[in-house]
Design an enzyme around this catalytic site. Structure first.
Site, PDB file in Angstrom:
ATOM      1  N   ASP A 123       1.074  -1.236   0.036  1.00 26.87           N
ATOM      2  CA  ASP A 123      -0.047  -0.009   0.327  1.00 26.87           C
ATOM      3  C   ASP A 123       0.916   1.201   0.065  1.00 26.87           C
ATOM      4  O   ASP A 123       0.649   2.181  -0.809  1.00 26.87           O
ATOM      5  CB  ASP A 123      -0.929  -0.062   1.023  1.00 26.87           C
ATOM      6  N   MET A 124       1.813   1.310   0.915  1.00 27.69           N
ATOM      7  CA  MET A 124       2.565   2.508   1.004  1.00 27.69           C
ATOM      8  C   MET A 124       3.436   2.965  -0.224  1.00 27.69           C
ATOM      9  O   MET A 124       3.703   3.839  -0.719  1.00 27.69           O
ATOM     10  CB  MET A 124       3.474   2.474   2.223  1.00 27.69           C
TER      11      MET A 124
END
Length: 409
Positions: A174-175
């Site tokens: 996600d990051m």
């Protein structure tokens, strides 16, 4: 703060609609807010972003939500009501960027797909984030960062041989996808200056993690399919000496994989109780020789480290300029003078919680301060302000609030 630090943030004047939830999309919005954009967080009435229900909680406030949504304005609108849909359409027409992270096709059903929105706002930069992207045989499948980590080959290389891989414990997919999306959005905004048109950015968690392989893919392809990286535990067999070692009172990492650093390290070991000749063994003075004799090296280094405290080893290695570090707990990270000096913990005054401390973003610019002091919004906190900016008068806003079209917690 000096005069240079008072320059306008680089994205000042850019309006972003953050129509996302949980992590990847909200992280994009947070980054854009830190860079100066006006970011409007749009949430469904009632429960809002699912991230609001994610631990860690302080009272009824989610730290997860507070961290990823700081610096944004909050709008909660019922798009099932025609007035809510009309408001959303006006909002998007006023925007420069639209960020969403739903399964492909979901927003088209709501009239919020790129093609429809671009008809009336051709300059819109529309960023989609999903597990597999909007094309390909798996594009319809649901997924999270964990799924992408498993499928990407990254997880398979982590951990000890013969054991199931561990969870990475940070949301890498996600990051990493989020910060790539920030880069792509800024590139699209820059391109729009010349073309006058925005575009659809299609980001996939799976794509992004596969792109992270700085070694494994080329290892396999350039070897004609013969080399497949596998679990190696606590060090890297093709980069000796580079790994994690257990000392008397904790763990540390040592990076002595460069020839000159290795020679200094080996000499130090020999001079401080290691085997005679270890520091002048020419077999180990080049990477190929060290890799070929990795197990022999580990048989010397592991017990040498185990006999000493972490602080003592770090002092010795710092003294000969060999990169090293203690494996720190989170409390040690937050107390680290380097992290404090770099301002990597941001303090905010929350109207309910008082002073809160959260991780800062790593943007450092000579001309402006990107630290966010504005806390994450309450659900629908800025409904009236945003509606007014779109031309709604006080009576219309009051009516929509009374009817639940504009929803406030």
């Amino acid at each position: 703060m000096n005069a240079a630090a008072r320059q306008a943030l680089p994205l000042a004047g850019i309006r972003v609609i953050d129509y996302s939830h949980f992590l990847a999309g909200p992280y994009v919005g947070r980054c854009l807010a830190a860079l100066g954009a006006e970011v409007i967080k749009v949430e469904r009435p009632g429960s809002g972003d699912a991230g609001r229900q994610h631990a860690w909680f302080v009272g009824d406030h989610s730290g997860y939500f507070l961290q990823q949504n700081m610096g944004k304005k909050g709008l909660s609108v019922n798009t099932k009501d025609p007035r809510g849909r009309a408001l959303m359409k006006k909002l998007v027409d006023s925007a420069d960027v639209f960020v969403e992270n739903y399964r492909p096709g979901a927003l088209e059903k709501l009239g919020l797909g790129y093609a429809e929105l671009a008809e009336t706002n051709p300059g819109l930069v529309y960023c989609s984030i999903s597990a597999y992207g909007h094309t390909g045989p798996d594009s319809h499948r649901a997924g999270f960062g964990l799924i992408a980590e498993a499928k990407s080959g990254i997880m398979q290389m982590v951990g000890n041989p013969g054991e199931a891989p561990p969870l990475l414990r940070i949301s890498l997919g996600d990051m990493y996808t989020g910060i790539h999306a920030v880069a792509a959005i800024n590139a699209a905004l820059l391109g729009r200056v010349k073309s006058g048109r925005g575009q659809h950015i299609d980001m996939a968690l799976y794509d992004t993690l596969v792109s992270m392989h700085e070694y494994a893919v080329q290892c396999y392809t350039l070897s004609g399919g013969k080399e497949v990286p596998v679990q190696t535990g606590h060090d890297m067999p093709n980069s000796t000496l580079y790994g994690v070692f257990r000392a008397q009172d904790g763990d540390l990492v040592i990076a002595a994989q460069v020839d000159d650093a290795w020679k200094r390290f080996a000499a130090l070991v020999e001079q401080n109780g290691g085997p005679a000749g270890f520091g002048v063994d020419t077999r180990l003075h080049a990477a190929a020789g060290r890799n070929a004799n990795r197990l022999e090296i580990l048989e010397v280094v592991r017990p040498w480290v185990a006999q000493r405290p972490v602080a003592g080893i770090l002092q010795m290695l710092d003294g000969i300029d060999v990169p090293c570090a203690k494996v720190q707990r989170i409390d040690e990270v937050l107390a680290d003078p380097q992290i404090q000096a770099r301002g990597m913990v941001v303090e905010q005054e929350h109207p309910v919680l008082g002073n809160i401390r959260l991780p800062n973003l790593p943007f450092r610019m000579s001309g402006c301060d990107t630290s966010i002091t504005q806390v994450a919004p309450e659900l629908g906190e800025h409904n009236a302000e945003i509606a007014a900016s779109l031309g709604y008068d006080a009576a219309q806003i009051a009516e929509m609030q009374a009817d639940g079209v504009l929803y406030g917690a």
